[in-house]
Design a protein around this motif. Structure first.
Motif, PDB file in Angstrom:
ATOM      1  N   ARG A 243     107.100  86.667  91.711  1.00 36.29           N
ATOM      2  CA  ARG A 243     107.038  86.635  90.806  1.00 36.29           C
ATOM      3  C   ARG A 243     106.363  84.886  89.981  1.00 36.29           C
ATOM      4  NH1 ARG A 243     112.030  86.787  93.496  1.00 36.29           N
ATOM      5  NH2 ARG A 243     112.988  88.908  93.192  1.00 36.29           N
ATOM      6  N   THR A 244     106.441  84.820  88.692  1.00 36.50           N
ATOM      7  CA  THR A 244     105.783  83.560  88.278  1.00 36.50           C
ATOM      8  C   THR A 244     106.582  83.308  86.874  1.00 36.50           C
ATOM      9  OG1 THR A 244     104.054  82.733  86.924  1.00 36.50           O
ATOM     10  CG2 THR A 244     104.653  84.599  86.574  1.00 36.50           C
ATOM     11  N   HIS A 245     106.650  82.144  87.176  1.00 36.91           N
ATOM     12  CA  HIS A 245     107.809  81.579  86.327  1.00 36.91           C
ATOM     13  C   HIS A 245     107.182  80.441  85.261  1.00 36.91           C
ATOM     14  CE1 HIS A 245     110.200  82.389  90.333  1.00 36.91           C
ATOM     15  NE2 HIS A 245     111.359  81.940  89.551  1.00 36.91           N
ATOM     16  N   VAL A 246     108.226  80.760  84.157  1.00 36.83           N
ATOM     17  CA  VAL A 246     107.763  79.601  82.738  1.00 36.83           C
ATOM     18  C   VAL A 246     108.722  78.906  82.730  1.00 36.83           C
ATOM     19  CG1 VAL A 246     107.058  79.392  80.343  1.00 36.83           C
ATOM     20  CG2 VAL A 246     105.769  81.640  81.885  1.00 36.83           C
ATOM     21  N   VAL A 247     108.801  78.334  83.286  1.00 36.32           N
ATOM     22  CA  VAL A 247     109.423  76.623  83.680  1.00 36.32           C
ATOM     23  C   VAL A 247     108.757  74.732  82.981  1.00 36.32           C
ATOM     24  CG1 VAL A 247     111.261  77.846  85.099  1.00 36.32           C
ATOM     25  CG2 VAL A 247     108.906  76.308  85.673  1.00 36.32           C
TER      26      VAL A 247
ATOM     27  N   SER B 192     119.200  84.221  96.763  1.00 35.81           N
ATOM     28  CA  SER B 192     120.016  83.037  96.263  1.00 35.81           C
ATOM     29  C   SER B 192     118.377  81.678  96.863  1.00 35.81           C
ATOM     30  CB  SER B 192     120.730  82.525  96.448  1.00 35.81           C
ATOM     31  OG  SER B 192     121.574  82.327  98.125  1.00 35.81           O
ATOM     32  N   TYR B 193     118.613  80.254  96.624  1.00 34.19           N
ATOM     33  CA  TYR B 193     117.970  79.225  97.685  1.00 34.19           C
ATOM     34  C   TYR B 193     119.176  77.937  97.019  1.00 34.19           C
ATOM     35  CZ  TYR B 193     115.376  75.219  99.101  1.00 34.19           C
ATOM     36  OH  TYR B 193     114.958  74.105  99.889  1.00 34.19           O
ATOM     37  N   HIS B 194     119.567  77.198  98.183  1.00 33.48           N
ATOM     38  CA  HIS B 194     120.785  76.871  97.799  1.00 33.48           C
ATOM     39  C   HIS B 194     120.270  75.068  98.454  1.00 33.48           C
ATOM     40  CE1 HIS B 194     123.654  78.662  96.268  1.00 33.48           C
ATOM     41  NE2 HIS B 194     123.351  79.594  97.011  1.00 33.48           N
TER      42      HIS B 194
ATOM     43  N   ALA C 233     114.895  82.382  92.968  1.00 30.95           N
ATOM     44  CA  ALA C 233     114.914  83.652  93.669  1.00 30.95           C
ATOM     45  C   ALA C 233     113.987  84.338  92.509  1.00 30.95           C
ATOM     46  CB  ALA C 233     115.359  84.026  93.971  1.00 30.95           C
ATOM     47  N   GLY C 234     113.986  84.460  91.052  1.00 25.88           N
ATOM     48  CA  GLY C 234     113.817  84.951  89.832  1.00 25.88           C
ATOM     49  C   GLY C 234     114.263  84.594  88.955  1.00 25.88           C
TER      50      GLY C 234
END
Length: 451
Positions: free
Chosen positions: A418-422, A144-146, A224-225
């Motif tokens: 990981r690579t994110h598609v955002v 997680s990240y907050h 985190a993914g």
């Protein structure tokens, strides 16, 4: 806008940056920040005139892209009328922003406490939970990240916490569900959900339910993914919170305001928390703004008892004017629906097709404009492409992947393996397909490191 090369101006910007700017999360002498000359829509460009399709949405916040003319005009109009005013007063932009946000939040989250960003929104949500319950502990998940402020970073479940973890922040961590890398030896989503809920309740019982003020969860974990919770998990957490009188806090800083193809990720799971944090997409990051949406029960705690917290710039008029314009634009242009359609019709199918061709892709997951590819060395063993918290030589495969994407004009969002598609939620279908084609090329580089 057609970018024009201005290399001398770029060199001056870069020199001043290197001389005076202290960058976050970085070893200062080991970074080489790109000097950015401008941005518009889904693109930004450097001083050499090279354009990049932004598949990161800044830091996953430009949900309506860069320089939307209606939002820019709203900021200009507000600046000409009232640039700033103290938070203790009723101001039109602030009141209207709160009203529009409350219209979109689930359930009775009708009171809005404004902050300057997501991290301080989490700080205040935790403070509210502790004051409401009179209890000290807060539970948060690994993976997680907050946020980067003291309480928020101690809630964080990834390595960014380690250097700041005092061990005295009153935080207890648990494993949330993630079937691909299950901590519960589960073989199905149903097993993962049931075992994760049992684990959470057991953790509460052994910590002492009367000591637990709140559970803080990203509705869909972001950096985190992008692990979508299995059906029934968030509803199960809600039931556990109700059973033990615990405040349920959902962190929607990254997932909120259209990113998931709904106004909030909570809408996908038909769950209503007691507190919900937001930031980023609320005004596409044009002016810093965050906040906490508060339930009626918790708001009542502070009806005649002062809430001991506040910020000088809470509900800043420029930021709130940007939020009003952003939410209006998203409604008028159907951006939330657009993100949902592209996720279902374009991104999902394309990423699953890439996964079939590239041995480096272990799993595809996501919704709306919120997707991740889990990159692996070996699909059978699911060994990550790079080790956990890799740096230096160990991180070479991910660095090579990112470099390939940038060389072909797409700025990726990568984190660990990981690579994110955002991309922006209003990206055009043609732009999206352009970026996915580059991703295809970059994955071929990652494939070279597979076994």
């Amino acid at each position: 806008m057609t970018p024009q090369p201005h290399p001398q101006a770029g060199a001056a910007v870069k020199a001043a940056d290197r001389a005076h700017v202290f960058h976050s999360w970085s070893a200062q002498e080991l970074i080489d920040p790109l000097a950015v000359a401008g941005a518009e829509g889904s693109y930004f460009w450097d001083f050499d005139g090279k354009r990049y399709l932004d598949f990161s949405s800044g830091l996953v916040y430009t949900n309506i892209g860069y320089q939307h003319p209606k939002v820019v005009a709203a900021i200009q109009e507000q600046a000409a009328t009232m640039t700033t005013f103290a938070p203790a007063f009723a101001v039109e932009a602030r009141s209207e922003a709160a009203r529009l946000i409350a219209e979109r939040t689930p359930g009775d989250l009708d009171k809005i406490f404004f902050t300057n960003a997501g991290a301080d929104a989490v700080e205040h949500a935790v403070r509210m939970a502790r004051l409401h319950t009179g209890r000290p502990k807060v539970l948060s998940a690994y993976r997680s990240y907050h946020g980067g402020t003291q309480q928020a970073v101690n809630l964080t479940g990834d390595p960014r916490r380690w250097a700041s973890d005092s061990g005295t922040a009153g935080v207890v961590r648990f494993w949330a569900p993630f079937l691909y890398r299950s901590r519960f030896y589960a073989e199905t989503e149903e097993q993962e959900c049931a075992r994760a809920l049992e684990h959470l309740e057991t953790t509460i019982v052994f910590e002492g339910p009367a000591t637990v003020a709140g559970i803080v969860l990203e509705t869909i974990p972001g950096t985190a993914g992008i692990m979508l919770p299995p059906a029934g998990y968030l509803a199960g957490v809600r039931e556990i919170c109700d059973k033990y009188g615990i405040v349920f806090v959902l962190d929607e800083v990254m997932a909120g305001f259209g990113r998931t193809g709904t106004w909030f990720a909570a809408d996908l799971y038909d769950v209503v928390p007691d507190l919900m944090t937001f930031a980023k997409g609320v005004n596409s990051g044009y002016v810093p703004l965050g906040g906490v949406a508060i339930s009626g029960e918790i708001a009542a705690t502070f009806a005649e008892r002062p809430y001991p917290g506040g910020l000088t710039y809470s509900g800043h008029p420029l930021a709130c004017a940007a939020a009003v314009a952003t939410l209006t634009v998203m409604e008028e242009e159907g951006i939330v629906e657009h993100a949902a359609r592209l996720g279902t019709d374009v991104v999902g199918p394309a990423l699953r097709e890439l996964a079939e061709r590239h041995p480096s892709v272990g799993e595809v997951r996501g919704t709306g404009m919120f997707w991740a590819l889990e990159l692996v060395r070996n699909r059978e063993t699911r060994e990550p492409l790079v080790p956990y918290n890799a740096s230096g030589q160990a991180a070479t495969p991910m660095a090579a992947f990112a470099a390939s994407a940038k060389a072909h004009g797409v700025w990726p969002f990568v984190n660990m393996n990981r690579t994110h598609v955002v991309p922006p939620c209003n990206i055009s279908e043609a732009e999206l397909k352009e970026g996915l084609a580059v991703l295809d090329t970059a994955l071929s580089v990652a494939d070279e490191y597979t076994e």
